[in-house]
Design a protein around this motif. Structure first.
Motif, PDB file in Angstrom:
ATOM      1  N   THR A   1      24.421  53.396  24.907  1.00  0.00           N
ATOM      2  CA  THR A   1      23.727  54.559  25.491  1.00  0.00           C
ATOM      3  C   THR A   1      24.761  55.559  26.012  1.00  0.00           C
ATOM      4  O   THR A   1      24.586  56.174  27.048  1.00  0.00           O
ATOM      5  CB  THR A   1      22.805  54.123  26.643  1.00  0.00           C
ATOM      6  N   GLY A   2      25.880  55.659  25.265  1.00  0.00           N
ATOM      7  CA  GLY A   2      26.924  56.621  25.648  1.00  0.00           C
ATOM      8  C   GLY A   2      26.590  57.997  25.108  1.00  0.00           C
ATOM      9  O   GLY A   2      25.417  58.393  25.042  1.00  0.00           O
ATOM     10  N   ASN A   3      27.628  58.742  24.680  1.00  0.00           N
ATOM     11  CA  ASN A   3      27.416  60.113  24.193  1.00  0.00           C
ATOM     12  C   ASN A   3      26.390  60.157  23.064  1.00  0.00           C
ATOM     13  O   ASN A   3      25.418  60.919  23.114  1.00  0.00           O
ATOM     14  CB  ASN A   3      28.731  60.684  23.649  1.00  0.00           C
ATOM     15  N   VAL A   4      26.612  59.327  22.045  1.00  0.00           N
ATOM     16  CA  VAL A   4      25.752  59.374  20.853  1.00  0.00           C
ATOM     17  C   VAL A   4      24.396  58.726  21.133  1.00  0.00           C
ATOM     18  O   VAL A   4      23.335  59.301  20.837  1.00  0.00           O
ATOM     19  CB  VAL A   4      26.457  58.687  19.653  1.00  0.00           C
TER      20      VAL A   4
ATOM     21  N   ASN B   1      23.033  48.698  26.886  1.00  0.00           N
ATOM     22  CA  ASN B   1      24.463  49.043  26.862  1.00  0.00           C
ATOM     23  C   ASN B   1      25.245  47.740  26.915  1.00  0.00           C
ATOM     24  O   ASN B   1      24.699  46.682  26.596  1.00  0.00           O
ATOM     25  CB  ASN B   1      24.829  50.042  27.967  1.00  0.00           C
ATOM     26  N   SER B   2      26.515  47.782  27.307  1.00  0.00           N
ATOM     27  CA  SER B   2      27.312  46.555  27.194  1.00  0.00           C
ATOM     28  C   SER B   2      26.862  45.470  28.166  1.00  0.00           C
ATOM     29  O   SER B   2      27.071  44.289  27.914  1.00  0.00           O
ATOM     30  CB  SER B   2      28.793  46.863  27.412  1.00  0.00           C
TER      31      SER B   2
ATOM     32  N   ALA C   1      25.314  52.050  18.246  1.00  0.00           N
ATOM     33  CA  ALA C   1      25.950  53.277  18.753  1.00  0.00           C
ATOM     34  C   ALA C   1      27.002  52.894  19.787  1.00  0.00           C
ATOM     35  O   ALA C   1      27.226  53.608  20.753  1.00  0.00           O
ATOM     36  CB  ALA C   1      24.903  54.222  19.333  1.00  0.00           C
ATOM     37  N   THR C   2      27.608  51.733  19.570  1.00  0.00           N
ATOM     38  CA  THR C   2      28.710  51.314  20.438  1.00  0.00           C
ATOM     39  C   THR C   2      30.011  51.753  19.774  1.00  0.00           C
ATOM     40  O   THR C   2      30.028  52.152  18.606  1.00  0.00           O
ATOM     41  CB  THR C   2      28.759  49.783  20.608  1.00  0.00           C
ATOM     42  N   ALA C   3      31.100  51.636  20.524  1.00  0.00           N
ATOM     43  CA  ALA C   3      32.417  51.843  19.920  1.00  0.00           C
ATOM     44  C   ALA C   3      33.137  50.498  19.955  1.00  0.00           C
ATOM     45  O   ALA C   3      34.357  50.437  20.042  1.00  0.00           O
ATOM     46  CB  ALA C   3      33.170  52.900  20.712  1.00  0.00           C
TER      47      ALA C   3
ATOM     48  N   ALA D   1      26.654  53.995  13.842  1.00  0.00           N
ATOM     49  CA  ALA D   1      27.619  55.093  14.005  1.00  0.00           C
ATOM     50  C   ALA D   1      29.006  54.474  14.144  1.00  0.00           C
ATOM     51  O   ALA D   1      30.019  55.092  13.811  1.00  0.00           O
ATOM     52  CB  ALA D   1      27.278  55.906  15.248  1.00  0.00           C
ATOM     53  N   ASN D   2      29.023  53.244  14.619  1.00  0.00           N
ATOM     54  CA  ASN D   2      30.267  52.493  14.793  1.00  0.00           C
ATOM     55  C   ASN D   2      30.905  52.182  13.434  1.00  0.00           C
ATOM     56  O   ASN D   2      30.243  51.675  12.537  1.00  0.00           O
ATOM     57  CB  ASN D   2      29.911  51.181  15.517  1.00  0.00           C
ATOM     58  N   LYS D   3      32.221  52.494  13.314  1.00  0.00           N
ATOM     59  CA  LYS D   3      32.898  52.338  12.012  1.00  0.00           C
ATOM     60  C   LYS D   3      33.453  50.937  11.774  1.00  0.00           C
ATOM     61  O   LYS D   3      33.883  50.624  10.672  1.00  0.00           O
ATOM     62  CB  LYS D   3      34.099  53.308  11.943  1.00  0.00           C
TER      63      LYS D   3
ATOM     64  N   THR E   1      27.051  58.470   9.440  1.00  0.00           N
ATOM     65  CA  THR E   1      27.856  59.143  10.473  1.00  0.00           C
ATOM     66  C   THR E   1      29.254  58.544  10.623  1.00  0.00           C
ATOM     67  O   THR E   1      30.046  59.059  11.406  1.00  0.00           O
ATOM     68  CB  THR E   1      27.140  59.080  11.836  1.00  0.00           C
TER      69      THR E   1
ATOM     70  N   GLY F   1      31.044  65.323  17.331  1.00  0.00           N
ATOM     71  CA  GLY F   1      30.160  65.795  18.399  1.00  0.00           C
ATOM     72  C   GLY F   1      28.930  64.910  18.487  1.00  0.00           C
ATOM     73  O   GLY F   1      28.400  64.468  17.460  1.00  0.00           O
TER      74      GLY F   1
ATOM     75  N   THR G   1      26.125  63.926  15.518  1.00  0.00           N
ATOM     76  CA  THR G   1      26.192  62.514  15.125  1.00  0.00           C
ATOM     77  C   THR G   1      24.842  61.832  15.339  1.00  0.00           C
ATOM     78  O   THR G   1      24.346  61.107  14.467  1.00  0.00           O
ATOM     79  CB  THR G   1      27.295  61.786  15.931  1.00  0.00           C
TER      80      THR G   1
HETATM   81  N1  NAP Z   1      31.093  61.241  19.213  1.00  0.00           N
HETATM   82  C1  NAP Z   1      31.262  61.538  17.935  1.00  0.00           C
HETATM   83  O1  NAP Z   1      31.519  62.676  17.548  1.00  0.00           O
HETATM   84  C2  NAP Z   1      31.121  60.453  16.896  1.00  0.00           C
HETATM   85  C3  NAP Z   1      31.068  60.801  15.538  1.00  0.00           C
HETATM   86  C4  NAP Z   1      30.879  59.793  14.586  1.00  0.00           C
HETATM   87  C5  NAP Z   1      30.810  58.472  15.000  1.00  0.00           C
HETATM   88  N2  NAP Z   1      30.921  58.170  16.329  1.00  0.00           N
HETATM   89  C6  NAP Z   1      30.863  56.765  16.733  1.00  0.00           C
HETATM   90  O2  NAP Z   1      29.703  56.553  17.516  1.00  0.00           O
HETATM   91  C7  NAP Z   1      29.919  55.435  18.369  1.00  0.00           C
HETATM   92  C8  NAP Z   1      29.496  55.799  19.786  1.00  0.00           C
HETATM   93  O3  NAP Z   1      30.332  56.847  20.265  1.00  0.00           O
HETATM   94  P1  NAP Z   1      30.138  57.396  21.756  1.00  0.00           P
HETATM   95  O4  NAP Z   1      30.987  58.588  21.848  1.00  0.00           O
HETATM   96  O5  NAP Z   1      28.692  57.481  22.070  1.00  0.00           O
HETATM   97  O6  NAP Z   1      30.786  56.180  22.611  1.00  0.00           O
HETATM   98  P2  NAP Z   1      30.645  55.942  24.169  1.00  0.00           P
HETATM   99  O7  NAP Z   1      30.218  57.182  24.873  1.00  0.00           O
HETATM  100  O8  NAP Z   1      31.909  55.258  24.588  1.00  0.00           O
HETATM  101  O9  NAP Z   1      29.418  54.910  24.298  1.00  0.00           O
HETATM  102  C9  NAP Z   1      29.517  53.603  23.858  1.00  0.00           C
HETATM  103  C10 NAP Z   1      28.284  52.857  24.346  1.00  0.00           C
HETATM  104  O10 NAP Z   1      28.317  51.550  23.762  1.00  0.00           O
HETATM  105  C11 NAP Z   1      28.022  50.589  24.781  1.00  0.00           C
HETATM  106  N3  NAP Z   1      28.592  49.299  24.397  1.00  0.00           N
HETATM  107  C12 NAP Z   1      29.874  48.923  24.305  1.00  0.00           C
HETATM  108  N4  NAP Z   1      29.964  47.633  23.922  1.00  0.00           N
HETATM  109  C13 NAP Z   1      28.684  47.200  23.756  1.00  0.00           C
HETATM  110  C14 NAP Z   1      28.103  45.956  23.379  1.00  0.00           C
HETATM  111  N5  NAP Z   1      28.856  44.908  23.072  1.00  0.00           N
HETATM  112  N6  NAP Z   1      26.749  45.872  23.333  1.00  0.00           N
HETATM  113  C15 NAP Z   1      25.953  46.922  23.644  1.00  0.00           C
HETATM  114  N7  NAP Z   1      26.451  48.118  24.014  1.00  0.00           N
HETATM  115  C16 NAP Z   1      27.803  48.259  24.072  1.00  0.00           C
HETATM  116  C17 NAP Z   1      28.649  51.167  26.020  1.00  0.00           C
HETATM  117  O11 NAP Z   1      28.097  50.532  27.145  1.00  0.00           O
HETATM  118  P3  NAP Z   1      28.755  50.695  28.623  1.00  0.00           P
HETATM  119  O12 NAP Z   1      28.369  52.059  29.066  1.00  0.00           O
HETATM  120  O13 NAP Z   1      28.074  49.604  29.387  1.00  0.00           O
HETATM  121  O14 NAP Z   1      30.225  50.483  28.442  1.00  0.00           O
HETATM  122  C18 NAP Z   1      28.221  52.631  25.855  1.00  0.00           C
HETATM  123  O15 NAP Z   1      26.890  52.798  26.287  1.00  0.00           O
HETATM  124  C19 NAP Z   1      31.402  55.085  18.247  1.00  0.00           C
HETATM  125  O16 NAP Z   1      31.569  53.977  17.401  1.00  0.00           O
HETATM  126  C20 NAP Z   1      32.006  56.331  17.631  1.00  0.00           C
HETATM  127  O17 NAP Z   1      33.180  56.060  16.869  1.00  0.00           O
HETATM  128  C21 NAP Z   1      31.037  59.117  17.278  1.00  0.00           C
END
Ligand code: NAP
Length: 357
Positions: free
Chosen positions: A11-14, A44-45, A92-94, A115-117, A145, A337, A341
């Motif tokens: 539940t982060g940015n994406v 979330n995590s 949608a985790t990283a 979205a996670n690669k 994505t 962004g 995404t």
């Molecule tokens: N932003 C972009 O432009 C973009 C573009 C393409 C792809 N992506 C990909 O999209 C994904 C998400 O990006 P983001 O920017 O939203 O990341 P983010 O803001 O860091 O959010 C990550 C979320 O994942 C949760 N998480 C981590 N480990 C977890 C687990 N084991 N189980 C459940 N939830 C977990 C985190 O929880 P906590 O808050 O509890 O830590 C957080 O809510 C990434 O893989 C990124 O590479 C992003």
């Protein structure tokens, strides 16, 4: 009305943008697509929120007030007991580790949208095994994505591959942050470290900009495209130009990097001075299907070329194929962004829904 039930991990940015986009699009999807999207679980995590009714109030408040520490098994048991069908897990985790859950999710009846690669950039053995498991269980895995955020890169290449259109080369400015950095650095009279700081302040780079400068993220995207086109490559086989000098790399602290980032200035100034008047520097990923080479590097481009004329944090991809000849198919636009995404993830969800009964 067709119903899909989504369990959202992240539940982060994406992830947060995705929930809001689903809530906003819900009525239109019902009316125009005959599709009902439910979000029975958001996690979330550390915390998960299970809901019995459709989302009505603020999901953030629900997650905070009614969320609880969970294990994956709790979620699987809950959706099973509630009898949810057409289940889709959205990653949608990283997280490096979260993909270890894919197998269990697929066995429990989930399709996956990511979205996670990470799942697509682990070993080719993991990559192949995942696809076998999906096939055995008749489940889908969509991840448009992974490359270029909301831009339709993965599907375009997959369609070429499926229809036997020979793709010979793919070149791209894959990284929004590095696009911004070099577009700005080549236009303005600022030092490289100043531009880097500015990119961080604007939220374009990762919290640790060395993640971007190392070229690894671009390499991951390149590997995903290569594998989509049938190349059996490992991450270690990619040639990557690391832009971080050795004394400032991952062995030293982030604080030390910021304190000494001015050390980057003479390196990039020399590159800038070596440019001809109509040239600029661009950070590109190149995939040569004839030699099988994958390269992440800096190149000199004419200002008027597709890459040379890029602005802000835009991405651009050139796809060379037999039928397109010398003129590549070009796909260009915001390649990063959270909003674009999340929209890409939502598009994957709607496409997946079309495949379900
Ligand atoms: N932003 C972009 O432009 C973009 C573009 C393409 C792809 N992506 C990909 O999209 C994904 C998400 O990006 P983001 O920017 O939203 O990341 P983010 O803001 O860091 O959010 C990550 C979320 O994942 C949760 N998480 C981590 N480990 C977890 C687990 N084991 N189980 C459940 N939830 C977990 C985190 O929880 P906590 O808050 O509890 O830590 C957080 O809510 C990434 O893989 C990124 O590479 C992003």
């Amino acid at each position: 009305m067709k119903k899909i039930n989504i369990v959202l991990f992240g539940t982060g940015n994406v992830g947060s943008k995705l929930i809001n986009q689903i809530l906003e699009a819900r009525e239109i999807l019902r009316q125009k697509e005959g599709l009902e999207i439910n979000l029975p679980v958001i996690a979330n995590s550390s915390t998960a929120f299970f809901q019995k009714e459709n989302q009505q109030a603020s999901w953030e408040a629900d997650l905070t007030n009614f969320g609880f520490p969970y294990r994956l098994e709790d979620i699987l048991e809950y959706v099973h007991n509630e009898g949810y069908e057409n289940l889709i897990a959205v990653d949608a985790t990283a997280s490096e580790q979260f993909v270890d859950n894919y197998n269990e999710l697929i066995h429990a009846g989930f399709h996956i949208v990511a979205a996670n690669k990470v799942a697509n950039t682990r070993s080719s053995q993991f990559y192949a095994r995942l696809r076998e498991t999906l096939l055995e269980h008749n489940k889908y895995f969509l991840y448009e994505t992974n490359v270029g955020a909301g831009l339709p890169i993965v599907e375009t290449l997959r369609n070429f591959h499926r229809t036997n259109e020979r793709v010979t080369r793919v070149r791209g400015v894959f990284s929004g942050s590095l696009s911004y950095i070099f577009n700005t650095y080549c236009e303005e009279e600022k030092t490289f470290s100043e531009v880097l700081t500015e990119a961080g302040d604007k939220g374009f780079t990762e919290p640790d900009p060395r993640v971007d400068l190392s070229g690894k993220d671009v390499a991951r995207k390149l590997l995903i495209l290569g594998r989509e086109l049938g190349l059996k490559k490992e991450f270690e086989e990619i040639s990557i130009q690391d832009l971080v000098p050795k004394h400032l790399n991952g062995q030293s602290t982030l604080k030390n990097f910021h304190r000494n980032k001015k050390d980057l200035d003479p390196i990039f100034l020399k590159l800038k001075k070596d440019l001809k008047q109509d040239e600029v520097i661009r950070h590109v990923g190149e995939l040569d299907l004839q030699t099988g080479a994958l390269d992440v590097k800096l190149v000199k481009e004419s200002r008027t070329s597709a890459f040379g004329s890029l602005q802000n944090a835009d991405s651009s991809f050139e796809i060379f194929t037999e039928s397109y000849g010398k003129q590549p198919l070009v796909i260009k636009g915001a390649g990063a962004g959270a909003a674009v995404t999340a929209r890409g993830v939502l598009t994957d969800l709607v496409k997946l829904a079309e495949k379900l009964h």
